[in-house]
Design a protein around this motif. Structure first.
Motif, short mmCIF file in Angstrom:
data_model
loop_
_atom_site.label_atom_id
_atom_site.label_comp_id
_atom_site.label_asym_id
_atom_site.label_seq_id
_atom_site.Cartn_x
_atom_site.Cartn_y
_atom_site.Cartn_z
N SER A 1 7.00 12.41 4.85
CA SER A 1 8.40 12.06 5.10
C SER A 1 8.52 10.88 6.06
N LEU A 2 7.50 10.67 6.89
CA LEU A 2 7.50 9.53 7.79
C LEU A 2 7.57 8.22 7.00
N PHE A 3 6.86 8.17 5.89
CA PHE A 3 6.88 6.96 5.06
C PHE A 3 8.27 6.75 4.44
N ALA A 4 8.93 7.84 4.06
CA ALA A 4 10.27 7.72 3.48
C ALA A 4 11.23 7.10 4.50
N LEU A 5 11.13 7.53 5.76
CA LEU A 5 11.98 6.97 6.81
C LEU A 5 11.62 5.50 7.06
N TYR A 6 10.33 5.21 7.05
CA TYR A 6 9.84 3.84 7.20
C TYR A 6 10.44 2.93 6.12
N GLN A 7 10.42 3.40 4.89
CA GLN A 7 10.95 2.59 3.79
C GLN A 7 12.43 2.29 3.98
N VAL A 8 13.19 3.30 4.41
CA VAL A 8 14.63 3.12 4.60
C VAL A 8 14.92 2.05 5.65
N PHE A 9 14.29 2.16 6.81
CA PHE A 9 14.61 1.24 7.89
C PHE A 9 14.00 -0.14 7.67
N LYS A 10 12.89 -0.20 7.00
CA LYS A 10 12.34 -1.50 6.62
C LYS A 10 13.29 -2.16 5.61
N GLY A 11 13.84 -1.35 4.72
CA GLY A 11 14.80 -1.85 3.75
C GLY A 11 16.07 -2.40 4.40
N TYR A 12 16.43 -1.86 5.55
CA TYR A 12 17.58 -2.37 6.29
C TYR A 12 17.26 -3.67 7.03
N GLY A 13 15.99 -4.07 7.01
CA GLY A 13 15.60 -5.31 7.66
C GLY A 13 15.03 -5.16 9.05
N ALA A 14 14.88 -3.93 9.54
CA ALA A 14 14.33 -3.72 10.88
C ALA A 14 12.85 -4.12 10.93
N GLU A 15 12.42 -4.56 12.09
CA GLU A 15 11.00 -4.83 12.34
C GLU A 15 10.36 -3.52 12.79
N ILE A 16 9.39 -3.04 12.04
CA ILE A 16 8.74 -1.77 12.35
C ILE A 16 7.46 -2.02 13.15
N VAL A 17 7.33 -1.35 14.28
CA VAL A 17 6.13 -1.47 15.12
C VAL A 17 5.56 -0.08 15.37
N GLY A 18 4.35 -0.04 15.91
CA GLY A 18 3.80 1.25 16.33
C GLY A 18 2.89 1.93 15.33
N ALA A 19 2.20 1.15 14.48
CA ALA A 19 1.22 1.74 13.55
C ALA A 19 0.19 2.53 14.35
N TRP A 20 -0.34 3.60 13.73
CA TRP A 20 -1.18 4.56 14.45
C TRP A 20 -2.41 4.89 13.64
#
Length: 197
Positions: free
Chosen positions: A123-142
């Motif tokens: 489900s983390l990836f699903a949230l990632y896809q949504v906010f990346k789709g909104y144009g946000a810069e995603i940080v914090g890969a683990w």
């Protein structure tokens, strides 16, 4: 606008927003630990997304967002079998033209690697896809090191797209993982706040 409301507006814009969805309360507990590690001076207290409107989240330029994993790795909510409103219901209220370009977002997710090894924390990836789709810069890969699972949709380019916590079977590692991850994302989120100030 009176001085009190003006002060509240400035205070929000100069802190990291911390939001989560939860079903059993575990994601909330992890969010509270993250907040404690960050400190009240730079991060607002964590808020459940089932208690707010999207405008409250969209005020922030730097965000930490957390989710549990439910269903087959979809966004948690009624469609995934949750009994309480969660990210699914919150995102349904987001404006159709939501634009998060210029905002920096770090994600964390909870999962159970032994019980749901074939879709661990997906489900983390699903949230990632949504906010990346909104144009946000995603940080914090683990790193995936230290976890044992068959598959996770949340692994992109060999790393999780955010902090992954398995409180069920690896709760003894949670505080250390939070400390390491916060050390990684804190300067990146503060950099965004400084640039926006």
């Amino acid at each position: 606008m009176d001085s009190a409301s003006s002060f509240r507006f400035v205070a929000v814009m100069t802190k990291i927003g911390l939001f989560f969805g939860t079903e059993t309360g575990t994601t909330r507990l992890v969010a509270k630990r993250l907040h404690k590690q960050l400190g009240d001076d730079i991060a607002d207290k964590p808020v459940n997304v089932n208690r707010i409107e999207p405008a409250e989240l969209l005020r922030y330029d730097a965000l930490i967002l957390g989710t549990p994993s439910y269903g087959e790795g979809q966004i948690p909510g009624a469609g995934a079998g949750c009994f309480e409103p969660n990210w699914e219901e919150f995102l349904a209220k987001m404006p159709a033209d939501a634009d998060l370009r210029g905002k920096r977002v770090a994600l964390f997710g909870l999962g159970a690697q032994e019980r749901y090894s074939e879709r661990f924390c997906s489900s983390l990836f699903a949230l990632y896809q949504v906010f990346k789709g909104y144009g946000a810069e995603i940080v914090g890969a683990w790193s995936t090191g230290g976890y044992t699972f068959q598959h996770s949709a949340a692994v992109v380019d060999g790393q999780f797209v955010g902090l992954v916590i398995d409180q069920r079977t690896q709760g003894m590692f949670t505080d250390d993982r939070i400390a390491q991850w916060v050390a990684q994302v804190k300067p990146l989120l503060l950099e965004k706040l400084t640039a926006a100030a």
